[in-house]
Design a protein around this motif. Structure first.
Motif: not given
Length: 532
Positions: A194-221
């Protein structure tokens, strides 16, 4: 009885419909229905039966004229006809009549400009609990004004496909129809589908909005807001390394990179539990509590204590929990433009350096290559480390041509002068298995120290040496790391054996690249390991 619009999907005779129940209510429902048991920490524990991981051969995309040219068809993105999809949908909907239905209406995308609404329709309360915790949960006001979902996912593990009739590979199927904005998940209780189906959909939709979808984790200072992203396949340490107590966790698996910065697609985490150690990974260990869903972890039936070191059900033991179970989580999950990108690999050959600096061309090479390695013994017939190359560190979830995503990353690295490093969380001093002296897994404290040095700029001040075999620039020192482990050849007793293994892996890199990316620009192709 309120049906919340289920009849639009053809589900017209449910015995009960529950929408956006609380974790407590969903846990009670799962226990009432016999779907799982409680651990001594209060987490809901389930076993997922035949499917204990994703089933990539069972995933299909509906091939229609509108989307045909935008999909990278092949072994990963397999086509299925609209007629076959509709037939399976009709049978699945029929299966769901006269059953309890659990709905979660939530969102993906913490950046309001990119938020996508997902309706998840579940047969199982436990799976509804999982996705409730994994996606972004709407407030009561947002739920009241939710309206229609942008995409719907129906998950019915009890419905089994008939391959010969349904035109699929097995009793399980994950079917994505980008035109009807609908995903069907049949036959598998593994919640990750289920989780990865959401991801696959976002990976199809986001480039058309100028957004790079990424299989990654992220943190910040937490003070400066400096943001880092960590790419890597399962088992390389994405979740572990991003859950750094000294930094705020943005998310552990799926993100978008827009002109505004990084944002989490999700509202939760899905961490591996095998060999989980409270000292090495306290954030994940302490997140396994009431409201979490634990999959396939062996538990003492009397004390209800977990044995995280028992992989008898599967090595892919998992826990899903909301991101706010991590004390230092960034809520909402947004950060700035990444100053550092880390590519994680777990090299079971024991020949890659523990950390190396990548220029823009090398970054593009390793991004499209997506290397890690599986261990001997994890699959039948695997007697020595085996390379795994997964395009973009997430090939199974990327429906478009790899160049779409790769070009977007390259543009961002150049535009923002983002620093890129390749980090080996695998073996040092020898291979993980095979003949001769074996190596040992890179110590987590050393990897953390190297990542910290990359994030705070310390690695920009040290001497580097070029590794000719792998075409990498290797730092010769790093704060809080023994200098003797920085060059992998120095850690092997048998230098000749190292040279053989290194050349072997370098050739695997070169052969894979030549086969999969024959049209890649020369400057990128020449930035990788030398296969001679």
């Amino acid at each position: 009885m309120e049906t919340f619009g289920l009849e639009k999907l053809g589900i017209i005779n449910p015995t009960a419909v529950y929408r956006n129940l609380s974790p407590a209510q969903l846990t009670e429902a799962a226990l009432r229905r016999g779907e799982g048991t409680l651990s001594n920490t209060g987490a809901l524990v389930v076993t997922t039966g035949k499917y204990t991981g994703r089933s990539p051969e069972d995933k299909f995309i509906v091939d229609t004229p509108t989307i045909h040219d935008s999909i990278a068809w092949g072994k990963v993105n397999r086509p299925i006809s609209q007629d076959k999809f509709n037939a399976i949908r009709a049978k699945m909907v029929a299966y769901l009549q006269n059953r309890e239905i659990f709905i979660f209406d939530g969102m993906a995308g913490a950046d309001p400009a990119c938020t996508t609404k997902f309706r998840i329709v579940n047969e199982l309360a436990s799976q509804n609990l999982f996705i409730h915790q994994l996606l972004i949960r709407p407030t009561s006001e947002e739920l009241a004004a939710y309206g229609e979902a942008d995409f719907t996912i129906i998950a019915a593990p009890g419905f089994k496909c008939v391959p010969d009739t349904d035109g699929v590979h097995s009793e399980a199927a994950i079917l994505v129809d980008y035109e009807q904005k609908l995903v069907l998940i049949a036959g598998s209780q593994y919640a990750g589908e289920i989780k990865k189906s959401v991801f696959s959909v976002m990976n199809y939709l986001m480039p058309n909005h100028g957004v790079l979808p990424m299989h990654c984790s992220a943190n910040m200072d937490p003070e400066t807001g400096d943001t880092a992203v960590f790419f890597g396949l399962s088992g390389t340490g994405k979740t572990t390394l991003s859950a750094d107590p000294a930094r705020k966790l943005i998310g552990d698996d799926e993100h978008g990179w827009s002109d505004n910065g990084i944002f989490n697609f999700e509202g939760g985490c899905y961490a591996k539990c095998i060999n989980l150690d409270p000292e090495g990974e306290p954030e994940i260990y302490n997140a396994i509590r009431f409201g979490s869903l634990v999959e396939n972890v062996v538990m003492d039936p009397e004390t209800r204590e977990f044995d995280f070191f028992d992989g008898s059900i599967t090595e892919n033991t998992r826990v899903g929990y909301p991101v706010n179970y991590i004390d230092n989580a960034a809520i909402p999950g947004v950060g700035g433009i990444p100053k550092v990108v880390i590519f994680l690999t777990a090299d079971a050959f024991g020949v890659l350096p523990p950390i190396a600096r990548l220029d823009e061309n090398a970054a593009m090479y390793h991004f499209v290559t997506g290397f890690t390695s599986k261990l001997a013994g994890t699959e039948r017939g695997v007697k020595e480390p085996q390379p795994t190359f997964s395009t973009l560190f997430g090939e199974p979830f990327m429906p478009m041509d790899p160049s779409v995503y790769a070009n977007m990353l390259g543009e961002r690295i150049e535009k923002y002068n983002t620093k890129v490093y390749l980090v080996n969380t695998g073996w040092t001093g020898g291979p993980a298995s095979g003949e001769g002296k074996l190596g040992s897994r890179m110590k987590l404290k050393f990897t953390r120290a190297m990542v910290t040095a990359a994030l705070n700029g310390e690695l920009e001040k040290v001497e580097y040496k070029h590794d000719d075999t792998f075409n990498l620039d290797v730092p010769q020192s790093c704060p809080n790391v023994p200098s003797e482990i920085m060059n992998p050849r120095d850690t092997w007793e048998d230098k000749a054996a190292y040279d053989v293994s290194a050349k072997k892996l370098a050739k695997m890199f070169a052969d894979n690249f030549a086969k999969k990316y024959p049209n890649m620009p020369k400057n990128i192709a020449e930035a990788g390991p030398k296969g001679e």
